[in-house]
Design an enzyme around this catalytic site. Structure first.
Site, PDB file in Angstrom:
ATOM      1  N   HIS A 166       0.820  -1.212   0.000  1.00 42.57           N
ATOM      2  CA  HIS A 166       0.000   0.000   0.000  1.00 42.57           C
ATOM      3  C   HIS A 166       0.858   1.269   0.000  1.00 42.57           C
ATOM      4  O   HIS A 166       0.455   2.304  -0.526  1.00 42.57           O
ATOM      5  CB  HIS A 166      -0.975  -0.041   1.179  1.00 42.57           C
ATOM      6  CG  HIS A 166      -1.966  -1.164   1.052  1.00 42.57           C
ATOM      7  ND1 HIS A 166      -2.546  -1.789   2.119  1.00 42.57           N
ATOM      8  CD2 HIS A 166      -2.466  -1.793  -0.048  1.00 42.57           C
ATOM      9  CE1 HIS A 166      -3.363  -2.739   1.689  1.00 42.57           C
ATOM     10  NE2 HIS A 166      -3.316  -2.757   0.379  1.00 42.57           N
ATOM     11  N   HIS A 195      -7.685  -7.831  -8.115  1.00 45.28           N
ATOM     12  CA  HIS A 195      -8.042  -8.673  -6.961  1.00 45.28           C
ATOM     13  C   HIS A 195      -8.227  -7.733  -5.777  1.00 45.28           C
ATOM     14  O   HIS A 195      -7.289  -7.446  -5.039  1.00 45.28           O
ATOM     15  CB  HIS A 195      -6.929  -9.682  -6.661  1.00 45.28           C
ATOM     16  CG  HIS A 195      -6.696 -10.672  -7.762  1.00 45.28           C
ATOM     17  ND1 HIS A 195      -6.140 -10.326  -8.962  1.00 45.28           N
ATOM     18  CD2 HIS A 195      -6.958 -12.006  -7.823  1.00 45.28           C
ATOM     19  CE1 HIS A 195      -6.060 -11.409  -9.737  1.00 45.28           C
ATOM     20  NE2 HIS A 195      -6.552 -12.426  -9.076  1.00 45.28           N
ATOM     21  N   SER A 254      -6.540  -2.034  -0.761  1.00 47.38           N
ATOM     22  CA  SER A 254      -6.035  -1.240  -1.890  1.00 47.38           C
ATOM     23  C   SER A 254      -7.125  -0.411  -2.579  1.00 47.38           C
ATOM     24  O   SER A 254      -6.882   0.752  -2.919  1.00 47.38           O
ATOM     25  CB  SER A 254      -5.322  -2.154  -2.894  1.00 47.38           C
ATOM     26  OG  SER A 254      -6.123  -3.277  -3.241  1.00 47.38           O
ATOM     27  N   GLU A 265     -13.340  -8.582  -8.132  1.00 49.81           N
ATOM     28  CA  GLU A 265     -13.252  -9.432  -6.945  1.00 49.81           C
ATOM     29  C   GLU A 265     -14.199 -10.602  -7.173  1.00 49.81           C
ATOM     30  O   GLU A 265     -15.250 -10.448  -7.799  1.00 49.81           O
ATOM     31  CB  GLU A 265     -13.627  -8.631  -5.688  1.00 49.81           C
ATOM     32  CG  GLU A 265     -13.792  -9.431  -4.410  1.00 49.81           C
ATOM     33  CD  GLU A 265     -12.576 -10.260  -3.997  1.00 49.81           C
ATOM     34  OE1 GLU A 265     -11.453  -9.748  -3.977  1.00 49.81           O
ATOM     35  OE2 GLU A 265     -12.768 -11.459  -3.707  1.00 49.81           O
ATOM     36  N   ASP A 292     -13.437 -12.881 -12.662  1.00 50.85           N
ATOM     37  CA  ASP A 292     -12.013 -13.190 -12.580  1.00 50.85           C
ATOM     38  C   ASP A 292     -11.219 -11.951 -13.004  1.00 50.85           C
ATOM     39  O   ASP A 292     -11.419 -11.424 -14.105  1.00 50.85           O
ATOM     40  CB  ASP A 292     -11.712 -14.371 -13.505  1.00 50.85           C
ATOM     41  CG  ASP A 292     -10.213 -14.563 -13.670  1.00 50.85           C
ATOM     42  OD1 ASP A 292      -9.500 -14.579 -12.656  1.00 50.85           O
ATOM     43  OD2 ASP A 292      -9.754 -14.670 -14.820  1.00 50.85           O
ATOM     44  N   ASP A 297      -2.896  -8.398  -7.513  1.00 53.66           N
ATOM     45  CA  ASP A 297      -2.584  -8.840  -6.139  1.00 53.66           C
ATOM     46  C   ASP A 297      -3.374 -10.111  -5.799  1.00 53.66           C
ATOM     47  O   ASP A 297      -4.232 -10.104  -4.910  1.00 53.66           O
ATOM     48  CB  ASP A 297      -2.956  -7.673  -5.189  1.00 53.66           C
ATOM     49  CG  ASP A 297      -2.689  -7.983  -3.736  1.00 53.66           C
ATOM     50  OD1 ASP A 297      -1.843  -8.849  -3.450  1.00 53.66           O
ATOM     51  OD2 ASP A 297      -3.332  -7.341  -2.878  1.00 53.66           O
TER      52      ASP A 297
END
Ligand code: SAM
Length: 277
Positions: A19, A42, A100, A118, A140, A161
């Site tokens: 971060h 992600h 994030s 997500e 995805d 991530d």
């Protein structure tokens, strides 16, 4: 496979590195007025309550953000990252930690846009509630990335991530980046990865170097010796493609302090490896 829940790890040493770098990248990109897209492949849940539930269970934040939280000798390069955490905790008690997407979304300007992917239904729900101004897609993230590049403003910061619990994530990351660079070579890409003894993790940074991007920077923060039984994360890294020219110096100005602050034994160390022309 959706067994991974980021809440268990919120605010740990790996989140601090990830971060902090994300914050520096955004700040640099926003020096220009032109709008940009923030794409998070992600995203997680966006915000974590450190005093309750999953985050409180192992309290990983205690050996991460909590160690920086009230330090008076914080290096300048870490100040805006800590300010972003402070803004979520206005009464001065460390209770909430941003994921994030929240960290980024809190800084986006009217001309910028957040595109968040997500898969976990509960995280998707929380994220959508938390950030109604963002585009949250339950899909995805690797496929989602493909559908968005190149972004209309031709400026983007992409964070990749994944959990890496499934070792195919290493391959997915390489493929996604190779494909993204073909679609949009000038984007800024940041890939988080764990330091683990497993072969796939050890090989990833070198494989990312070989993707053919002319500019990249790889920063690692090792917090302890690699475990002798071969299990467990002993640090993490961020591999940045098309990094700002300012990034290396900013990181190197604060990493020795971060090693002292987050390090667990004498093997704690940092490494910055870069190709910048
Ligand atoms: N980027 C977040 C942050 O820094 O706050 C943390 C993300 S966490 C490491 C990884 C997330 O990816 C988890 O929330 C998991 O549910 C989600 N996930 C797993 N596989 C996915 C996929 N193929 N596409 C999108 N999200 C995925």
């Amino acid at each position: 496979m959706l067994s991974y829940r980021h809440a268990y790890h919120a605010g740990n040493h790996a989140d601090v590195l990830k971060h902090w770098v994300l914050q520096l990248l955004l700040e640099y990109l926003q020096r220009k007025d032109k709008g940009l897209w923030y794409i998070d492949s992600h995203s997680g849940a966006g915000r974590y309550d450190l005093h309750q539930g999953m985050a409180a269970q192992n309290a990983e934040f205690a050996s991460g953000i909590a160690r920086l939280w009230q330090r008076k000798d914080l290096p300048e390069a870490l100040a805006s990252y800590r300010d972003a955490i402070s803004a979520l905790n206005p009464d001065g008690t460390l209770k909430y930690y941003p994921g994030s997407p929240l960290l980024a979304a809190n800084q986006l300007r009217p001309q910028d846009k957040a595109q968040l992917f997500e898969l976990h239904p509960r995280d998707v729900e929380q994220l959508s509630r938390l950030l109604p101004q963002a585009k949250v897609t339950q899909q995805d993230g690797f496929a989602g990335l493909k559908s968005l590049l190149p972004p209309p403003p031709r400026r983007a910061l992409v964070l990749i991530d994944p959990p890496y619990e499934d070792k195919r994530d290493y391959q997915h990351v390489r493929n996604a980046l190779a494909d993204s660079l073909r679609r949009f070579a000038t984007g800024t890409y940041a890939v988080w990865y764990p330091l683990l003894t497993r072969r796939e993790a050890q090989e990833l940074p070198r494989q990312l170097q070989q993707l053919g991007a002319s500019k990249w920077l790889d920063v690692q923060l090792q917090i302890s010796a690699a475990p002798s039984d071969g299990f467990g994360m002993y640090g993490s890294g961020m591999f940045v493609i098309n990094p700002p020219w300012t990034l290396k110096e900013q990181l190197e100005s604060a990493l020795p302090w971060l090693v002292k602050t987050l390090g667990e034994d004498t093997a704690a160390a940092y490494r910055v490896n870069a190709q910048l022309d």
